[in-house]
Design an enzyme around this catalytic site. Structure first.
Site, PDB file in Angstrom:
ATOM      1  N   LYS A   1      46.694  40.396  27.912  1.00  0.00           N
ATOM      2  CA  LYS A   1      45.280  40.286  27.525  1.00  0.00           C
ATOM      3  C   LYS A   1      44.953  38.809  27.321  1.00  0.00           C
ATOM      4  O   LYS A   1      45.829  37.951  27.325  1.00  0.00           O
ATOM      5  CB  LYS A   1      44.997  41.031  26.212  1.00  0.00           C
ATOM      6  CG  LYS A   1      45.476  42.481  26.153  1.00  0.00           C
ATOM      7  CD  LYS A   1      44.598  43.433  26.911  1.00  0.00           C
ATOM      8  CE  LYS A   1      45.114  44.873  26.782  1.00  0.00           C
ATOM      9  NZ  LYS A   1      44.346  45.817  27.618  1.00  0.00           N
TER      10      LYS A   1
ATOM     11  N   SER B   1      42.739  46.605  32.830  1.00  0.00           N
ATOM     12  CA  SER B   1      42.076  45.976  31.690  1.00  0.00           C
ATOM     13  C   SER B   1      41.809  44.482  31.890  1.00  0.00           C
ATOM     14  O   SER B   1      40.982  43.906  31.191  1.00  0.00           O
ATOM     15  CB  SER B   1      42.906  46.172  30.413  1.00  0.00           C
ATOM     16  OG  SER B   1      44.105  45.433  30.465  1.00  0.00           O
TER      17      SER B   1
END
Length: 283
Positions: free
Chosen positions: A106, A38
């Site tokens: 993230k 990701s």
């Protein structure tokens, strides 16, 4: 001097070594491995890195692997000592809101009071500081949505990208039907007249105070705040610091990444290794 000698001998014992290592893990830095794609191409699957745990305060210490707290949450904010929270653009290590024993990595793209709009593989942020702030700091990237100023794609790190092969609208529709999409459909006439099956041409989310909106740099292959909502301060652990080991899917050592600070990896094209994504996967 006698105390220093005792401390020296203690640190050289097995017990002392274990205590020192645990203190470092509890309060200063902790090893993590990137398990998913990701954050490609900034952080890669197989990057082993240390997270700096004192970046945003001192989190309540947990037993490694078991992830059980060793002290009560005295302040009810997940931290022994509160600090300033993540800033927009920071890469952040945090506990996954749906399972707090799992750590995610993230990029923070919005903070409390910001309005986030996602449309046509494009991120827009209306920053809570107001129009004058956005005009001063992002004058080349401004867009008008619903008659209000937003910043269009405010983050310029080279690892941030989309995947032309992925039909993200189809993925969003699937997750919305499952009740697993946190943003709300909306309509902005500035984005055109095409209405999706979800009832709008964009999706919006207003970030609650003391919470953070997180997105992966690999935008079309990231399970993030678009799907499960913003992250409370109590779940913030720290920020990735540097890579101490790295291997690719064939277990070849990526020597060029070892010892590199994360802010080097996200800005220097020499280290932005392009690796194949699995189409339509959200990680």
């Amino acid at each position: 001097m006698n105390f220093l000698k005792k401390l020296y001998h203690f640190s050289n014992s097995w017990t002392g070594t274990i205590v020192i290592v645990l203190l470092i893990i509890f309060f200063f830095m902790q090893p993590f491995v990137i398990p998913s794609g990701s954050m490609k191409n900034t952080l890669l699957v197989g990057d082993f890195l240390f997270a700096k745990k004192f970046s945003y305060g001192i989190p309540t210490p947990h037993i490694p692997w078991l992830e059980l707290p060793i002290l009560p949450d005295f302040n009810k904010d997940g931290h022994l000592f509160k600090g300033e929270g993540p800033k927009r653009g920071d890469i952040v290590v945090f506990r996954y809101p749906k399972d707090e024993k799992i750590h995610f990595v993230k990029r923070c793209v919005g903070t409390g009071g910001d309005k986030i709009v996602y449309a046509n593989k494009t991120l827009y942020v209306r920053m809570h500081e107001g129009d004058d702030f956005m005009k001063e700091h992002y004058k080349e990237d401004l867009a008008i949505l619903g008659g209000k100023i937003y910043v269009k794609e405010p983050y310029k790190e080279k690892g941030i990208h989309y995947d032309d092969r992925v039909d993200i609208e189809a993925s969003i529709s699937k997750y919305m039907q499952m009740g697993a999409f946190a943003m709300n459909p909306t309509y902005f006439e500035e984005l055109g007249n095409e209405i999706s099956l979800n009832g709008g041409n964009a999706y919006e989310f207003e970030v609650p105070q003391d919470e953070y909106f997180m997105m992966g740099d690999n935008r079309d292959h990231s399970s993030d705040s678009r799907f499960w909502g913003s992250v409370e301060y109590r779940l913030i652990v720290g920020t990735p610091w540097f890579v101490y080991f790295s291997v690719d899917k064939d277990y070849n050592v990526r020597w060029q990444r070892i010892g590199r600070l994360v802010n080097t990896l996200e800005n220097d094209e020499e280290y932005l290794t392009e690796e194949e994504d699995e189409e339509d996967s959200l990680t």
